[in-house]
Enzyme design. Structure first.
Site, PDB file in Angstrom:
ATOM      1  N   GLY A  76       9.676  39.203  -6.881  1.00 12.05           N
ATOM      2  CA  GLY A  76       9.936  38.700  -5.537  1.00 12.05           C
ATOM      3  C   GLY A  76       8.799  37.808  -5.071  1.00 12.05           C
ATOM      4  N   SER A  77       8.605  37.768  -3.772  1.00 11.53           N
ATOM      5  CA  SER A  77       7.599  36.867  -3.212  1.00 11.53           C
ATOM      6  C   SER A  77       6.190  37.388  -3.481  1.00 11.53           C
ATOM      7  CB  SER A  77       7.799  36.745  -1.701  1.00 11.53           C
ATOM      8  OG  SER A  77       7.499  37.990  -1.102  1.00 11.53           O
ATOM      9  N   CYS A  80      12.564  31.504  -9.440  1.00  8.49           N
ATOM     10  CA  CYS A  80      11.102  31.491  -9.411  1.00  8.49           C
ATOM     11  C   CYS A  80      10.592  30.424 -10.373  1.00  8.49           C
ATOM     12  CB  CYS A  80      10.531  32.859  -9.712  1.00  8.49           C
ATOM     13  SG  CYS A  80      11.137  33.533 -11.224  1.00  8.49           S
ATOM     14  N   GLY A 105       4.687  41.180  -3.486  1.00  9.53           N
ATOM     15  CA  GLY A 105       3.969  41.652  -4.668  1.00  9.53           C
ATOM     16  C   GLY A 105       2.571  42.155  -4.341  1.00  9.53           C
ATOM     17  N   GLU A 152       6.080  40.046 -11.018  1.00 12.41           N
ATOM     18  CA  GLU A 152       6.640  38.739 -11.376  1.00 12.41           C
ATOM     19  C   GLU A 152       6.979  38.073 -10.051  1.00 12.41           C
ATOM     20  OE1 GLU A 152       8.826  35.930 -11.825  1.00 12.41           O
ATOM     21  OE2 GLU A 152      10.423  37.228 -12.570  1.00 12.41           O
TER      22      GLU A 152
HETATM   23  C1  UN1 Z   1      13.675  34.359 -11.701  1.00  9.86           C
HETATM   24  O1  UN1 Z   1      13.920  33.330 -11.086  1.00  9.86           O
HETATM   25  O2  UN1 Z   1      13.186  35.368 -11.112  1.00  9.86           O
HETATM   26  O3  UN1 Z   1      13.831  31.241 -16.695  1.00  9.86           O
HETATM   27  C2  UN1 Z   1      14.000  34.559 -13.130  1.00  9.86           C
HETATM   28  C3  UN1 Z   1      14.757  31.293 -15.870  1.00  9.86           C
HETATM   29  C4  UN1 Z   1      15.666  32.496 -15.895  1.00  9.86           C
HETATM   30  C5  UN1 Z   1      15.031  33.644 -15.178  1.00  9.86           C
HETATM   31  C6  UN1 Z   1      14.488  33.332 -13.820  1.00  9.86           C
HETATM   32  N1  UN1 Z   1      15.936  32.865 -17.255  1.00  9.86           N
HETATM   33  O4  UN1 Z   1      14.970  30.397 -15.060  1.00  9.86           O
END
Ligand code: UN1
Length: 508
Positions: A239-240, A295, A244, A261
């Site tokens: 998450g953000s 992300c 985290g 993450e």
């Molecule tokens: C995420 O955005 O938390 O690499 C994961 C990627 C995807 C996973 C993203 N396989 O864009």
């Protein structure tokens, strides 16, 4: 959609689904899941009360006692069967992901494919989980290390990958012998409940207690329960950065482990020697895919001054062709943001860009009209900015792409690294020296660094995660499994004397 909800066991939400880990009926506050696609209410669930939480943790503790004794390849066999179930429900679950979260159906299906892929990976892993063996300095001694399960793994996942990120954690944790308690995003509870239903049959057929897969629906408070709970040795949170930091501090405060993450602020460097026909679609997919809510989304484009105008023109042309609308209809490239709060964040970022003196190459807009009645649709936009502006240093979860000009490769790499986050990065170049400089120890400081592909769309086989404010955790492939186990070093003496290490003499 009713048919799909029914096939996923979601047609009778709130009508007496039995309490239990693999099914869900909480006693806490009511959460309504609205689709950002059309604004309709999909279903209501009750969050976990503290009492529900205790029940789920109790079931997980009980389940761990037997699950850890099941041989790892047998646990892998159960995960294999889960993978089969996800294959069977791919269309239904992918459609629900798309409808509840708002990503395109292609990406919804891709997300379920990520579950299937990680199941396959975990099955193979279940026959590996290798420990090293070492040579002892003492005669007739043997030394090796082995990996044991940790116990309960708490999984906090985000709305943007409502099911795949859970599976990266849970499938690995399960073959490692752990049990899981999952807190999905309160914005996407139904996809999480659907996953529980999909695997429930497998657990039952194999006489595995449901407590192996616990679910606690809820908001921040439930996340805090998990983070502070000493019964949970590992909390994996996605998450953000703000969330985290709170999780990391709470778990660290009790010397538990966290796997974080968090936010990314991912850049693509476009060199003067880039293959532009390759680069442009990668940039556009990276920036507007999942409406900029990955992300790994591409947020910054660092372009060499000699091709800057050409890249700008090509991107503007590509953006004109983007079709925004119902993500379940394959005709559209870009769906909605998750909710109207996200639209508000997009608008406030736009205001900040304007206030700093940024100019738009492709203009932003919040879309209105019948097709956009949910109020969650925005136009992907491109702005010319400076890398060190506050707003550029910040991750905005929306399809806003920043254009930055550079003159030397060193400067480009410094821009790429000059943000607090460190998840994904890429360079487009056909020049070997530039590519290797970008990949070298003085190059990209991110957990992911790609050449001639974009920043998003990582395969499950690699370790996934990033540095700095991204949190340092690694999930999914490679040896990320080690985070889900405890290492034990064993020394065995099969001789008739008791020599001490370091040659110490001690006689009685
Ligand atoms: C995420 O955005 O938390 O690499 C994961 C990627 C995807 C996973 C993203 N396989 O864009």
């Amino acid at each position: 959609m009713q048919q799909i909800l029914k096939s996923l066991g979601l047609s009778h939400l709130n009508e007496g689904i039995s309490t239990g880990a693999a099914s869900w009926q909480g006693q806490g506050e009511e959460i309504s899941s609205f689709s950002p696609v059309d604004g309709h209410l999909i279903g209501k669930v009750n969050a976990a009360s503290r009492e529900d939480y205790e029940t789920v943790i109790g079931q997980a503790q009980e389940a761990f006692k037997t699950w850890r004794l099941v041989p790892a390849p047998k646990r892998g066999e159960i995960v294999r069967q889960m993978g089969e179930q996800f294959r069977q429900y791919k269309t239904e679950l992918g459609t629900l992901v798309s409808y509840e979260m708002g990503k395109s159906l292609q990406e919804g299906l891709g997300e379920v494919q990520e579950i299937i892929d990680i199941c396959d990976f975990a099955v193979g892993l279940s026959r590996q989980l290798y420990g090293l063996s070492m040579h002892s300095e003492r005669p007739s001694h043997r030394m090796y290390e082995q990996w044991h399960p940790l116990g309960i793994v708490g999984i906090i996942s985000a709305f943007n990958f409502p099911v795949a990120v859970w599976s990266w954690n849970s499938m690995l944790a399960w073959v490692c012998g752990d049990v899981c308690v999952w807190k999905p995003s309160e914005k996407t509870p139904l996809t999480a409940i659907a996953c529980q239903h999909i695997i429930k049959e497998v657990l039952k057929t194999n006489n595995v207690p449901e407590g192996v897969s616990g679910l606690v629906v809820g908001g921040r408070e439930v996340g805090e329960w998990l983070s502070h709970d000493v019964r949970i040795p590992l909390v994996s949170a996605t998450g953000s950065t703000r969330m985290g930091k709170a999780v990391g501090q709470a778990v660290g405060g009790r010397l538990g482990r966290s796997l974080l993450e968090l936010g990314g602020n991912n850049a693509i460097i476009v060199s003067s020697q880039a293959d532009l026909p390759l680069a442009i679609p990668a940039i556009v997919f990276g920036a507007v895919g999942t409406a900029g809510q990955r992300c790994t989304s591409t947020r910054r484009l660092i372009v060499h001054e000699t091709i800057y105008d050409e890249v700008k023109t090509r991107l503007a042309k590509a953006y004109v062709q983007l079709r925004i609308g119902n993500p379940l209809d394959a005709h559209y490239h870009v769906g909605p943001l998750i909710d109207t709060d996200a639209v508000e964040n997009y608008q406030s970022a736009i205001r900040a860009i304007e206030a700093q003196g940024g100019t738009f190459v492709v203009a932003p807009a919040v879309l209105s009209g019948e097709a956009f009645a949910s109020g969650c649709y925005v136009a992907p936009c491109i702005a010319e900015v400076e890398n060190d502006w506050d707003i550029v240093q910040h991750e905005t979860f929306a399809p806003i792409l920043y254009l930055i000009k550079y003159s030397t490769i060193e400067e480009a790499i410094a821009f790429q690294n000059g943000v607090p986050q460190g998840l994904s990065s890429a360079i487009f170049t056909l020049n070997l020296r530039e590519a290797e400089a970008f990949l070298s120890q003085a190059g990209s400081d991110c957990g992911i660094a790609n050449v001639n592909i974009g920043t998003s769309g990582a395969e499950i086989g690699g370790a996934f995660g990033g540095e700095k404010e991204t949190g340092g955790g690694r999930e999914s492939g490679s040896d990320a499994w080690k985070a889900y186990m405890r290492r034990q070093t064993n020394t065995i003496n099969y001789g008739t004397t008791l020599p001490l290490a370091q040659g110490i003499k001690f006689e009685i």
